[in-house]
Design a protein around this motif. Structure first.
Motif, PDB file in Angstrom:
ATOM      1  N   SER A  16      19.186  64.719  26.395  1.00  0.00           N
ATOM      2  CA  SER A  16      20.174  63.827  27.009  1.00  0.00           C
ATOM      3  C   SER A  16      19.678  63.299  28.348  1.00  0.00           C
ATOM      4  CB  SER A  16      21.515  64.538  27.167  1.00  0.00           C
ATOM      5  OG  SER A  16      22.043  64.893  25.910  1.00  0.00           O
ATOM      6  N   PRO A  17      19.352  64.183  29.325  1.00  0.00           N
ATOM      7  CA  PRO A  17      18.781  63.643  30.560  1.00  0.00           C
ATOM      8  C   PRO A  17      17.405  63.036  30.365  1.00  0.00           C
ATOM      9  CG  PRO A  17      18.767  66.052  30.592  1.00  0.00           C
ATOM     10  CD  PRO A  17      19.588  65.631  29.414  1.00  0.00           C
ATOM     11  N   LEU A  18      16.612  63.588  29.445  1.00  0.00           N
ATOM     12  CA  LEU A  18      15.299  62.991  29.182  1.00  0.00           C
ATOM     13  C   LEU A  18      15.441  61.585  28.622  1.00  0.00           C
ATOM     14  CD1 LEU A  18      13.111  65.881  27.695  1.00  0.00           C
ATOM     15  CD2 LEU A  18      12.914  64.785  29.935  1.00  0.00           C
ATOM     16  N   ALA A  19      16.496  61.370  27.828  1.00  0.00           N
ATOM     17  CA  ALA A  19      16.740  60.030  27.293  1.00  0.00           C
ATOM     18  C   ALA A  19      17.023  59.058  28.422  1.00  0.00           C
ATOM     19  CB  ALA A  19      17.910  60.051  26.311  1.00  0.00           C
ATOM     20  N   GLY A  20      17.747  59.534  29.444  1.00  0.00           N
ATOM     21  CA  GLY A  20      17.986  58.682  30.599  1.00  0.00           C
ATOM     22  C   GLY A  20      16.694  58.333  31.309  1.00  0.00           C
ATOM     23  N   ALA A  21      15.817  59.342  31.470  1.00  0.00           N
ATOM     24  CA  ALA A  21      14.537  59.103  32.134  1.00  0.00           C
ATOM     25  C   ALA A  21      13.616  58.264  31.254  1.00  0.00           C
ATOM     26  CB  ALA A  21      13.875  60.437  32.466  1.00  0.00           C
ATOM     27  N   PHE A  22      13.452  58.695  30.001  1.00  0.00           N
ATOM     28  CA  PHE A  22      12.546  57.998  29.097  1.00  0.00           C
ATOM     29  C   PHE A  22      13.076  56.612  28.768  1.00  0.00           C
ATOM     30  CE2 PHE A  22      10.829  57.381  24.679  1.00  0.00           C
ATOM     31  CZ  PHE A  22       9.503  57.204  25.072  1.00  0.00           C
ATOM     32  N   GLY A  23      14.407  56.519  28.632  1.00  0.00           N
ATOM     33  CA  GLY A  23      15.005  55.215  28.345  1.00  0.00           C
ATOM     34  C   GLY A  23      14.757  54.225  29.464  1.00  0.00           C
ATOM     35  N   GLY A  24      14.847  54.715  30.712  1.00  0.00           N
ATOM     36  CA  GLY A  24      14.557  53.839  31.847  1.00  0.00           C
ATOM     37  C   GLY A  24      13.105  53.405  31.878  1.00  0.00           C
ATOM     38  N   LEU A  25      12.191  54.340  31.623  1.00  0.00           N
ATOM     39  CA  LEU A  25      10.766  54.005  31.581  1.00  0.00           C
ATOM     40  C   LEU A  25      10.461  53.040  30.442  1.00  0.00           C
ATOM     41  CD1 LEU A  25       9.118  57.503  32.228  1.00  0.00           C
ATOM     42  CD2 LEU A  25       9.019  55.502  33.735  1.00  0.00           C
ATOM     43  N   LEU A  26      11.032  53.350  29.271  1.00  0.00           N
ATOM     44  CA  LEU A  26      10.781  52.518  28.098  1.00  0.00           C
ATOM     45  C   LEU A  26      11.337  51.115  28.309  1.00  0.00           C
ATOM     46  CD1 LEU A  26       9.515  52.665  25.291  1.00  0.00           C
ATOM     47  CD2 LEU A  26      11.720  53.421  24.383  1.00  0.00           C
ATOM     48  N   ALA A  27      12.547  51.041  28.870  1.00  0.00           N
ATOM     49  CA  ALA A  27      13.149  49.729  29.106  1.00  0.00           C
ATOM     50  C   ALA A  27      12.330  48.917  30.102  1.00  0.00           C
ATOM     51  CB  ALA A  27      14.581  49.899  29.618  1.00  0.00           C
ATOM     52  N   THR A  67      16.137  54.986  38.047  1.00  0.00           N
ATOM     53  CA  THR A  67      17.027  55.860  37.267  1.00  0.00           C
ATOM     54  C   THR A  67      16.280  57.064  36.714  1.00  0.00           C
ATOM     55  OG1 THR A  67      16.652  54.734  35.134  1.00  0.00           O
ATOM     56  CG2 THR A  67      18.380  53.841  36.564  1.00  0.00           C
ATOM     57  N   VAL A  68      14.946  57.051  36.766  1.00  0.00           N
ATOM     58  CA  VAL A  68      14.149  58.089  36.110  1.00  0.00           C
ATOM     59  C   VAL A  68      14.166  59.431  36.849  1.00  0.00           C
ATOM     60  CG1 VAL A  68      11.833  58.722  35.314  1.00  0.00           C
ATOM     61  CG2 VAL A  68      12.692  56.390  34.951  1.00  0.00           C
ATOM     62  N   PRO A  69      13.845  59.502  38.165  1.00  0.00           N
ATOM     63  CA  PRO A  69      13.742  60.810  38.835  1.00  0.00           C
ATOM     64  C   PRO A  69      14.980  61.706  38.724  1.00  0.00           C
ATOM     65  CG  PRO A  69      12.766  59.106  40.205  1.00  0.00           C
ATOM     66  CD  PRO A  69      13.454  58.401  39.080  1.00  0.00           C
ATOM     67  N   PRO A  70      16.208  61.184  38.887  1.00  0.00           N
ATOM     68  CA  PRO A  70      17.363  62.084  38.746  1.00  0.00           C
ATOM     69  C   PRO A  70      17.451  62.730  37.365  1.00  0.00           C
ATOM     70  CG  PRO A  70      18.029  60.038  39.804  1.00  0.00           C
ATOM     71  CD  PRO A  70      16.642  59.825  39.297  1.00  0.00           C
ATOM     72  N   TYR A  71      17.074  61.979  36.342  1.00  0.00           N
ATOM     73  CA  TYR A  71      17.120  62.526  34.991  1.00  0.00           C
ATOM     74  C   TYR A  71      16.050  63.586  34.769  1.00  0.00           C
ATOM     75  CZ  TYR A  71      20.597  59.188  33.302  1.00  0.00           C
ATOM     76  OH  TYR A  71      21.760  58.479  33.097  1.00  0.00           O
ATOM     77  N   SER A  79      13.795  44.566  42.243  1.00  0.00           N
ATOM     78  CA  SER A  79      13.732  43.878  40.958  1.00  0.00           C
ATOM     79  C   SER A  79      14.396  44.725  39.877  1.00  0.00           C
ATOM     80  CB  SER A  79      12.276  43.621  40.574  1.00  0.00           C
ATOM     81  OG  SER A  79      11.609  44.835  40.264  1.00  0.00           O
ATOM     82  N   VAL A  80      14.699  44.097  38.736  1.00  0.00           N
ATOM     83  CA  VAL A  80      15.331  44.816  37.625  1.00  0.00           C
ATOM     84  C   VAL A  80      14.447  45.974  37.163  1.00  0.00           C
ATOM     85  CG1 VAL A  80      16.077  44.639  35.222  1.00  0.00           C
ATOM     86  CG2 VAL A  80      16.673  42.832  36.845  1.00  0.00           C
ATOM     87  N   ILE A  81      13.145  45.745  37.077  1.00  0.00           N
ATOM     88  CA  ILE A  81      12.233  46.802  36.635  1.00  0.00           C
ATOM     89  C   ILE A  81      12.233  47.953  37.638  1.00  0.00           C
ATOM     90  CG2 ILE A  81       9.794  47.372  36.258  1.00  0.00           C
ATOM     91  CD1 ILE A  81       9.448  44.650  34.968  1.00  0.00           C
ATOM     92  N   GLN A  82      12.232  47.656  38.939  1.00  0.00           N
ATOM     93  CA  GLN A  82      12.279  48.711  39.951  1.00  0.00           C
ATOM     94  C   GLN A  82      13.594  49.486  39.883  1.00  0.00           C
ATOM     95  OE1 GLN A  82      11.480  46.170  43.373  1.00  0.00           O
ATOM     96  NE2 GLN A  82       9.473  47.137  43.678  1.00  0.00           N
TER      97      GLN A  82
END
Length: 514
Positions: free
Chosen positions: A199-210, A338-342, A330-333
């Protein structure tokens, strides 16, 4: 009709393993689980050293073949659910013509179907078998995630999100139920953490992937936020197809276990199912009702509802909150922030359930981590400083995600039969998704940019969780002492030994797992 039963011993263990992994928890070791002839299952203490190496090998085999395949499916299930938050700040609202509360509505329809199909999906998983049902769910919501890339307005978006909720309804309870077929109660919370950490990894990985996907200009006519749904949906569908062919339903169908290991795996679970002669019985009404009417299960389910207001709210609105903290980036930044907290949340989500396995406690673990979440929401409510608010996100995520694996494991440890477990976990998951539905209306456009309603509601929800968890523990301790004094002994006179399972938690040998 008098029967004698072995006395309850809080220190009893069936097999001792030096590294802290036990064959059964300290309350359920030498009690009333039966073999096919109605005899008490018992592993000779003198044989424990000889069995230790075999047991460790069995656990390693399961950790290698069972946990990873469900973890990767849940990872992308959560990504496909929460990636709408990443798509939002990448232009979804503008392209679909959303305004006012349209985005909140788009989130809500997912939970309406999720809640409606939760218990039916749990029963379907039990009937169809989790080894087939879980991959089927993965394939379907992968396809629906792809479809989300082609929606053009609020109506089509709501339709796809509604179907996505129905497809995902069986995932969380299904995987928790599936793992409970493999791991005894003491080991279960940590193994649930090994997949729910996604669940938290999805937040981190999802942010990186996006952030990576958004660097792609287009694939055909698909561009920008549409690519997030398309690419992640294709990956999810592929994972589901792989799991359909390689996921093992239960120990008896595992080609990678020897005949002796299969017997040991079955006995590890059967020994805990007081009064039962089989590990997986046929779906039965009595067992289902015992799971649904269990007072501890209902109380845990209520706290899971409150917890999911935080968990799902964090998943959907963290990108939005980060954008208010760093509006000039920027949107990418913003996605990358969102990644570190996850990542921190993922580490905490593994550590605390591991501790719960070591100390064999569930309630104390969730009580111990709750102040992190409480502090995080209090800071978000009271501070407008950018750095302080960003730090508070670490606290909320760190505290909110730990109950995810711990509460289903606590639920599983406080029911008796396989049917009760499937129903109880389904009920807890259904309540949790009611919390998810509430979460979709906690970050309102009118409440921007500080979202005080979001923070205030979650602060109150966390405080109530602490009170209820403390109440559950007090009830358990009192009732366990009453059981030690023989309050429930008279129930056994009504049933033959082979029918003892019908008593459920009223069996004299049952003890609440704290």
């Amino acid at each position: 009709m008098n029967r004698s039963y072995p006395p309850h011993d809080d220190k009893a263990e069936v097999i001792h393993v030096e590294d802290g992994v036990h064959d059964a928890d300290e309350h359920m070791g030498k009690q009333f689980a039966n073999d096919a002839e109605g005899n008490l299952l018992h592993v000779d203490e003198a044989a424990s050293k000889r069995l230790t190496r075999k047991l460790k090998h069995l656990i390693c085999q399961m950790d290698l073949y069972v946990v990873p395949i469900v973890a990767i499916q849940y990872l992308f299930a959560f990504i496909d659910r929460a990636n709408i938050g990443n798509a939002k700040i990448a232009g979804l609202e503008k392209d679909l013509g959303l305004s006012g509360y349209d985005y909140n509505l788009l989130l809500s329809v997912f939970y309406i179907s999720y809640i409606a199909f939760e218990l039916p999906a749990s029963m379907f998983t039990k009937w169809f078998g989790p080894g087939r049902a879980i991959p089927l769910y993965t394939i379907i919501f992968g396809i629906l995630s792809i479809a989300m890339a082609f929606v053009t307005n609020l109506g089509s978006g709501c339709a796809v999100r509604f179907l996505l909720g129905a497809a995902e309804a069986g995932m969380l309870p299904g995987i928790a139920y599936y793992l409970s077929r493999w791991y005894p109660k003491r080991e279960l919370a940590f193994r649930l953490a090994m997949y729910l950490v996604c669940s938290p990894l999805a937040g981190a990985f999802g942010g990186l992937l996006a952030s990576g996907i958004l660097k792609i200009d287009s694939i055909g006519s698909v561009r920008s936020w549409e690519l997030i749904f398309l690419i992640e949906g294709i990956i999810t569908t592929g994972i589901g197809i792989f799991a359909w062919f390689f996921m093992t339903a239960d120990p008896q169908t595992a080609r990678w276990l020897s005949a002796e290991e299969k017997v040991l795996a079955d006995n590890r679970i059967k020994r805990e199912q007081i009064g039962s002669t089989v590990v997986v019985e046929k779906l039965n009404k009595r067992g289902i009702l015992q799971g649904l009417k269990n007072p501890v299960v209902i109380a845990i389910a209520f706290t899971f509802l409150l917890n999911n207001i935080s968990v799902q709210g964090i998943g959907f609105f963290t990108p939005t909150i980060v954008r208010t903290i760093y509006p000039n980036k920027s949107v990418i930044q913003q996605q990358l922030h969102t990644v570190p907290p996850y990542i921190v949340g993922a580490v905490i989500t593994v550590i605390f359930p591991y501790l719960s396995m070591k100390v064999n406690k569930r309630g104390l673990i969730v009580l111990g981590v709750a102040p992190l979440c409480l502090a995080g929401w209090a800071i978000l409510l009271g501070s407008h400083d950018q750095s302080v608010r960003y730090g508070a996100i670490f606290l909320t995520i760190g505290g909110a995600f730990v109950p995810g694996p711990t509460l289903p494991a606590w639920t599983s440890g406080n029911v008796v039969s396989d049917s009760s477990r499937a129903a109880a976990i389904g009920l807890v998951a259904m309540f949790g998704n009611c919390g998810g539905l509430i979460s979709t209306w906690t970050a309102l456009p009118s409440d921007a940019p500080w979202y005080n309603i979001l923070s205030g509601l979650n602060l109150a929800a966390t405080a109530i969780q602490i009170i209820v968890w403390a109440g559950i523990l007090i009830y358990m301790k009192r009732d366990n002492r009453a059981r030690d004094r023989g309050r429930y002994d008279h129930y056994v006179d009504e049933y033959a030994p082979e029918d003892m399972w019908k008593l459920g938690t009223k069996q004299p040998g049952f003890r609440w797992m704290e």
